[in-house]
Design a protein around this motif. Structure first.
Motif, PDB file in Angstrom:
ATOM      1  N   ARG A  20       0.818  -1.209   0.000  1.00 56.81           N
ATOM      2  CA  ARG A  20       0.000   0.000   0.000  1.00 56.81           C
ATOM      3  C   ARG A  20       0.852   1.259   0.000  1.00 56.81           C
ATOM      4  O   ARG A  20       1.974   1.264   0.497  1.00 56.81           O
ATOM      5  CB  ARG A  20      -0.898   0.040   1.244  1.00 56.81           C
ATOM      6  CG  ARG A  20      -1.914  -1.086   1.353  1.00 56.81           C
ATOM      7  CD  ARG A  20      -2.719  -0.969   2.639  1.00 56.81           C
ATOM      8  NE  ARG A  20      -3.730  -2.014   2.757  1.00 56.81           N
ATOM      9  CZ  ARG A  20      -4.945  -1.934   2.256  1.00 56.81           C
ATOM     10  NH1 ARG A  20      -5.314  -0.828   1.598  1.00 56.81           N
ATOM     11  NH2 ARG A  20      -5.806  -2.930   2.406  1.00 56.81           N
ATOM     12  N   ASP A  21       0.271   2.323  -0.535  1.00 57.68           N
ATOM     13  CA  ASP A  21       0.794   3.673  -0.337  1.00 57.68           C
ATOM     14  C   ASP A  21      -0.332   4.446   0.334  1.00 57.68           C
ATOM     15  O   ASP A  21      -1.371   4.697  -0.280  1.00 57.68           O
ATOM     16  CB  ASP A  21       1.176   4.338  -1.655  1.00 57.68           C
ATOM     17  CG  ASP A  21       1.849   5.691  -1.433  1.00 57.68           C
ATOM     18  OD1 ASP A  21       1.782   6.218  -0.308  1.00 57.68           O
ATOM     19  OD2 ASP A  21       2.439   6.222  -2.386  1.00 57.68           O
ATOM     20  N   ASP A  53      -3.562   4.731   2.168  1.00 57.18           N
ATOM     21  CA  ASP A  53      -4.689   3.818   2.275  1.00 57.18           C
ATOM     22  C   ASP A  53      -5.026   3.177   0.928  1.00 57.18           C
ATOM     23  O   ASP A  53      -6.037   2.483   0.804  1.00 57.18           O
ATOM     24  CB  ASP A  53      -5.920   4.573   2.807  1.00 57.18           C
ATOM     25  CG  ASP A  53      -6.880   3.651   3.537  1.00 57.18           C
ATOM     26  OD1 ASP A  53      -6.406   2.709   4.197  1.00 57.18           O
ATOM     27  OD2 ASP A  53      -8.106   3.874   3.442  1.00 57.18           O
ATOM     28  N   SER A 101       0.446  -6.480   5.550  1.00 57.70           N
ATOM     29  CA  SER A 101       0.488  -5.290   4.696  1.00 57.70           C
ATOM     30  C   SER A 101       1.824  -4.579   4.824  1.00 57.70           C
ATOM     31  O   SER A 101       2.373  -4.432   5.920  1.00 57.70           O
ATOM     32  CB  SER A 101      -0.656  -4.333   5.033  1.00 57.70           C
ATOM     33  OG  SER A 101      -0.653  -4.002   6.405  1.00 57.70           O
ATOM     34  N   HIS A 148       3.474  -0.977   3.936  1.00 60.46           N
ATOM     35  CA  HIS A 148       3.071   0.387   3.642  1.00 60.46           C
ATOM     36  C   HIS A 148       4.283   1.200   3.196  1.00 60.46           C
ATOM     37  O   HIS A 148       5.298   1.256   3.894  1.00 60.46           O
ATOM     38  CB  HIS A 148       2.443   1.035   4.877  1.00 60.46           C
ATOM     39  CG  HIS A 148       1.231   0.314   5.371  1.00 60.46           C
ATOM     40  ND1 HIS A 148       1.316  -0.818   6.160  1.00 60.46           N
ATOM     41  CD2 HIS A 148      -0.083   0.538   5.168  1.00 60.46           C
ATOM     42  CE1 HIS A 148       0.100  -1.253   6.430  1.00 60.46           C
ATOM     43  NE2 HIS A 148      -0.767  -0.450   5.845  1.00 60.46           N
ATOM     44  N   SER A 186       5.876   4.854   2.276  1.00 61.98           N
ATOM     45  CA  SER A 186       5.660   6.275   2.569  1.00 61.98           C
ATOM     46  C   SER A 186       7.006   6.977   2.586  1.00 61.98           C
ATOM     47  O   SER A 186       8.041   6.347   2.844  1.00 61.98           O
ATOM     48  CB  SER A 186       4.967   6.456   3.925  1.00 61.98           C
ATOM     49  OG  SER A 186       5.854   6.174   4.989  1.00 61.98           O
ATOM     50  N   THR A 212       6.663   0.560   6.505  1.00 55.05           N
ATOM     51  CA  THR A 212       5.987   0.028   7.688  1.00 55.05           C
ATOM     52  C   THR A 212       5.310  -1.288   7.320  1.00 55.05           C
ATOM     53  O   THR A 212       4.627  -1.371   6.304  1.00 55.05           O
ATOM     54  CB  THR A 212       4.924   1.011   8.216  1.00 55.05           C
ATOM     55  OG1 THR A 212       5.521   2.295   8.408  1.00 55.05           O
ATOM     56  CG2 THR A 212       4.340   0.524   9.537  1.00 55.05           C
ATOM     57  N   ARG A 271       1.472   6.878   8.448  1.00 55.45           N
ATOM     58  CA  ARG A 271       1.811   5.986   7.337  1.00 55.45           C
ATOM     59  C   ARG A 271       0.624   5.201   6.795  1.00 55.45           C
ATOM     60  O   ARG A 271       0.727   4.590   5.736  1.00 55.45           O
ATOM     61  CB  ARG A 271       2.934   5.040   7.789  1.00 55.45           C
ATOM     62  CG  ARG A 271       4.165   5.846   8.184  1.00 55.45           C
ATOM     63  CD  ARG A 271       5.305   5.003   8.648  1.00 55.45           C
ATOM     64  NE  ARG A 271       6.397   5.845   9.142  1.00 55.45           N
ATOM     65  CZ  ARG A 271       7.635   5.432   9.324  1.00 55.45           C
ATOM     66  NH1 ARG A 271       7.948   4.177   9.047  1.00 55.45           N
ATOM     67  NH2 ARG A 271       8.548   6.258   9.775  1.00 55.45           N
ATOM     68  N   ARG A 272      -0.473   5.247   7.504  1.00 51.93           N
ATOM     69  CA  ARG A 272      -1.707   4.656   7.000  1.00 51.93           C
ATOM     70  C   ARG A 272      -2.868   5.601   7.339  1.00 51.93           C
ATOM     71  O   ARG A 272      -3.767   5.263   8.115  1.00 51.93           O
ATOM     72  CB  ARG A 272      -1.927   3.274   7.596  1.00 51.93           C
ATOM     73  CG  ARG A 272      -3.199   2.555   7.104  1.00 51.93           C
ATOM     74  CD  ARG A 272      -3.090   2.047   5.679  1.00 51.93           C
ATOM     75  NE  ARG A 272      -4.344   1.439   5.260  1.00 51.93           N
ATOM     76  CZ  ARG A 272      -4.701   0.179   5.518  1.00 51.93           C
ATOM     77  NH1 ARG A 272      -3.865  -0.629   6.169  1.00 51.93           N
ATOM     78  NH2 ARG A 272      -5.859  -0.300   5.112  1.00 51.93           N
TER      79      ARG A 272
END
Length: 390
Positions: A81-82, A84, A204, A206, A208, A213, A251-252
């Motif tokens: 993910r980037d 959300d 997940s 993440h 950023s 993360t 980060r999310r």
């Protein structure tokens, strides 16, 4: 407290997952093996939590995979993910293995399972025993150590396996270089109880500009326990709830995650290094003594266990009369694997922490486009699962 014997066929320094796996392989073959560890007890925190498909295959030969599955949580998906926005969803379903998933289980549980199996095989871990020196000659190796009372002693062996971690005294004594570098960032690791929007059957990653993360579910009677691993410029010595909450929020964004409790946390620096050789005479290396790298992908403990299973098998053959050249297969096979893991995790870490907006937009476009291709998703799942290491 049991006394360390004066001699053994093989001495293993370090009783983590790699050391115990090698010990099981040797003891099963009837080799007299002794494990020494400076810690008074095994892991009591989760630390490494991912067990990949190839490791489950390798450990099946020792009869411990069923226990890992029983005490762990099966996770068949990985999401990148980037913020959300999901860039890629990778499923392990359909991989050519009996175990098309990862298993999340705390290292303390993994070590307890391996220790029980090691003792069943007839071997023993001598704890509170700090190795101070390793010297070898044409006939064998002398391992010097301090016992629990601080007394100096030694044990004589035909072979020594250094599975004593990144700062391996065995590797240093053998004069083996450890080539690589240190990442400038530090890493925060925290086990928490929190509300989290994603299902508990996926991990997940993440991306950023603040850092990478990872959030993963952990086995627990309550469905709110998760592992958080995050890169930060300079982690504080103690990570309180407010600090970890701020990391997740940044980060999310939009996840509405709420951390209720920090069960355990730590900070650490990460290196990317590989030993120049895996053997020097009668001394061999396995696990973190041979290779360390970014935790991206959860490859470290898995690679070490696979090292140890092969090394135990080969060393048992030599102990039973096979030529010493049999051991050449170990470095020839396993060192390229470590180099590949270090390269892969380094690329993921650097890609995940891109800061300039144009570079991040291009990265996201490339990932999301590639993720629409089934062959790409399958290849990435295959690499993460370490099935290519067969």
């Amino acid at each position: 407290m049991n006394t360390v014997p004066a001699t053994a066929s093989v001495v293993i320094v370090g009783a983590g997952p790699a050391g115990m796996t090698a010990g099981i392989a040797l003891a099963d073959a009837g080799v007299n093996v002794v494990l020494l560890d400076k810690l008074a007890e095994g892991a009591n925190t989760s630390r490494a939590v991912v067990v990949h498909a190839r490791t489950l295959e390798v450990l099946e030969q020792f009869g411990v995979t069923a226990a890992l599955l029983e005490r762990g949580i099966v996770v068949p998906r990985f999401v990148m993910r980037d913020g959300d926005h999901a860039l890629a969803r990778i499923s392990f379903d359909g991989l050519p293995t009996k175990y098309p998933y990862t298993v999340m289980i705390g290292q303390e549980s993994t070590e307890a399972i391996l220790l029980a199996r090691l003792e069943k095989a007839g071997a023993q871990v001598y704890r509170h025993t700090e190795v101070t020196g390793v010297g070898q000659d044409a006939d064998g190796v002398t391992v010097s150590y301090l016992d629990a009372d601080g007394g100096a002693n030694s044990i004589r062996a035909d072979w020594v396996i250094g599975a004593d971690g990144m700062r391996s005294k065995v590797r240093e004594a053998a004069g083996i270089g450890f080539t690589g570098a240190t990442y400038p960032e530090s890493f925060v690791l925290a086990d928490v109880r929190m509300t989290w929007p994603d299902p508990r059957d996926e991990v997940s990653l993440h991306l950023s500009p603040e850092g990478v993360t990872v959030v993963a579910p952990l086995p627990d009677p309550r469905p709110d326990r998760f592992r958080i691993v995050a890169t930060v410029a300079d982690a504080p010595e103690h990570q309180d709830l407010a600090y970890v909450q701020a990391l997740v929020d940044a980060r999310r964004p939009g996840a509405h995650a709420r951390i209720e409790e920090i069960i355990w946390s730590s900070r650490f620096r990460v290196h990317h290094r590989v030993a120049d050789h895996y053997r020097a005479g009668r001394v061999l290396l396995a696990g973190d003594a041979a290779h360390v790298h970014s935790p991206a992908g959860g490859q470290g403990m898995n690679t070490g266990i696979q090292d140890a299973a092969m090394l135990g098998r080969l060393l048992a053959a030599v102990a039973e009369g096979a030529p010493e050249a049999t051991l050449d297969e170990y470095e020839r096979t396993r060192r390229p694997v470590a180099l590949g893991v270090v390269g892969f995790t380094d690329r993921v870490t650097r890609m995940a922490t891109l800061r300039p907006l144009p570079a991040r937009l291009i990265r996201n476009l490339v990932i999301s486009t590639a993720a629409r291709i089934p062959a790409f998703r399958r290849a990435l799942a295959y690499q993460l699962s370490e099935l290519a290491n067969r």
